[in-house]
Design a protein around this motif. Structure first.
Motif, mmCIF file in Angstrom:
data_model
loop_
_atom_site.group_PDB
_atom_site.id
_atom_site.type_symbol
_atom_site.label_atom_id
_atom_site.label_comp_id
_atom_site.label_asym_id
_atom_site.label_seq_id
_atom_site.Cartn_x
_atom_site.Cartn_y
_atom_site.Cartn_z
ATOM 1 N N VAL A 139 33.791 39.262 38.339
ATOM 2 C CA VAL A 139 34.815 38.306 38.763
ATOM 3 C C VAL A 139 34.171 36.936 38.934
ATOM 4 C CG1 VAL A 139 36.405 37.650 40.596
ATOM 5 C CG2 VAL A 139 36.237 40.049 39.892
ATOM 6 N N PHE A 140 34.592 35.980 38.092
ATOM 7 C CA PHE A 140 34.109 34.602 38.234
ATOM 8 C C PHE A 140 34.696 33.977 39.486
ATOM 9 C CE2 PHE A 140 33.978 34.535 33.374
ATOM 10 C CZ PHE A 140 32.621 34.782 33.345
ATOM 11 N N GLU A 141 35.979 34.182 39.651
ATOM 12 C CA GLU A 141 36.663 33.577 40.791
ATOM 13 C C GLU A 141 37.973 34.306 41.053
ATOM 14 O OE1 GLU A 141 37.537 29.445 40.216
ATOM 15 O OE2 GLU A 141 38.407 29.204 42.200
ATOM 16 N N ARG A 142 38.310 34.405 42.326
ATOM 17 C CA ARG A 142 39.576 35.016 42.719
ATOM 18 C C ARG A 142 40.345 33.988 43.536
ATOM 19 N NH1 ARG A 142 41.526 36.474 47.302
ATOM 20 N NH2 ARG A 142 43.251 37.954 47.399
ATOM 21 N N ARG A 143 41.615 33.793 43.205
ATOM 22 C CA ARG A 143 42.441 32.864 43.981
ATOM 23 C C ARG A 143 43.711 33.548 44.420
ATOM 24 N NH1 ARG A 143 42.982 27.249 40.827
ATOM 25 N NH2 ARG A 143 40.818 26.998 40.164
ATOM 26 N N GLU A 144 44.172 33.175 45.597
ATOM 27 C CA GLU A 144 45.443 33.708 46.066
ATOM 28 C C GLU A 144 46.578 32.930 45.432
ATOM 29 O OE1 GLU A 144 45.721 34.123 50.241
ATOM 30 O OE2 GLU A 144 43.893 35.329 50.367
ATOM 31 N N GLY A 145 47.643 33.641 45.089
ATOM 32 C CA GLY A 145 48.811 32.991 44.510
ATOM 33 C C GLY A 145 49.728 32.464 45.588
ATOM 34 N N HIS B 105 38.720 46.636 42.966
ATOM 35 C CA HIS B 105 38.130 45.333 43.265
ATOM 36 C C HIS B 105 37.058 45.505 44.324
ATOM 37 C CE1 HIS B 105 38.665 41.110 45.238
ATOM 38 N NE2 HIS B 105 37.636 41.127 44.417
ATOM 39 N N VAL C 192 35.721 43.787 39.087
ATOM 40 C CA VAL C 192 36.891 44.654 38.951
ATOM 41 C C VAL C 192 36.498 45.775 38.003
ATOM 42 C CG1 VAL C 192 39.235 44.894 38.061
ATOM 43 C CG2 VAL C 192 38.612 42.875 39.396
#
Lengths: 165, 165
Positions: free
Chosen positions: B147-153, B116, B75
């Motif tokens: 970015v270590f990790e991206r998660r959807e909410g 991103h 990011v």
DNA sequence: GTTGAAAACAAGCACAC
DNA sequence: GTGTGCTTGTTTTCAAC
């Protein structure tokens, strides 16, 4: 390493298929096959293969948050005090489960999380921060940014295919 | 204002339909109708109506950037010096067209854009910043976060339906 | 706004190349 | 790995409620 398929194991047909699929997700297998100039069975086979290899991660239905009565979007930067592995994981879990949260980034640097949310108004944004984020003991500080506009980029595939647009 | 459909004009059937559709985008109309306990034609009609009203913004095929040979995500926070309306719009356009860019947020606050991106390696990340972002005269500074990790909410709908999960 | 039934269409499968 | 034809199932349409 200078081969046309990079080392991802994707040939030209795969890349063209993905390009069409990303731009027109609703496209039927039949129409897709016509676009690519291959048989329907070949096309279906390729799509299935790309799915099982994980190249196609999935399909998402995108809702318009504003049309759902959530016209305000924000990005909340979350900074932690203590950093334990369990704690970070637990907070990550809690964040993605919070109603209104669209996506969460766990990032390196001064900030630890970036939380993208959609809410009904400014009060709701404050409530998310107070009731769902700063309640966690490990959270040190937060900074909330109003999102004027969010746009989708051309995406990863363009980097692989070299598509200008 | 205390009616069950909030003021978004969505009734209970719409909300249940959206809930199923968001969780299982691949679901056939027939299966969807069975889940909801209505006729297939009714179900198809509702989905079409939600599309044309813009509540369902669209469908996206999600690719795994890592599987495409882009294992690194970042990011990039972009801060501007001068802020002209045309300039900001033009930069926004340029950012979303940059290969590898997944999404761009135009935000309020010290930073102006959050970008991103998915790239092949650290060098590519640097090149994006230098060749696609800081080349624009109006860009004052950037800060790049791995970015270590991206998660959807859980998403916006959960806020409207009050779904715990 | 909802429905069932017919007609049009697409997907999946086994098999041949 | 690719193409063909058949079977099955799904989407669409529409007059009627």
């Amino acid at each position: 390493m200078a081969d046309p398929q990079s080392s991802t194991g994707l040939d030209d047909l795969d890349l063209r298929l993905l390009a069409v699929l990303v731009r027109q997700p609703g496209r039927s297998n039949k129409a897709l096959a016509e676009d690519l100039g291959v048989a329907e069975s070949t096309c279906a086979y390729r799509v299935r293969a790309l799915r099982s290899r994980g190249v196609i991660a999935g399909v998402r239905v995108v809702l318009d948050a504003a049309a759902l009565g959530l016209p305000l979007q924000g990005v909340i930067r979350v900074r932690l005090g203590r950093h334990t592995s369990d704690g970070v994981g637990g907070l990550f879990d809690a964040l993605v489960r919070t109603p209104g949260v669209i996506e969460v980034f766990h990032v390196a640097g001064a900030d630890d999380f970036l939380v993208h949310v959609a809410v009904e108004d400014a009060a709701a944004l404050r409530d998310i921060v107070l009731q769902h984020i700063t309640v966690h003991e490990m959270v040190s500080t937060t900074e909330t940014h109003l999102v004027f506009e969010r746009r989708e980029g051309i995406g990863p595939l363009a980097r692989v295919t070299g598509a200008a647009r």
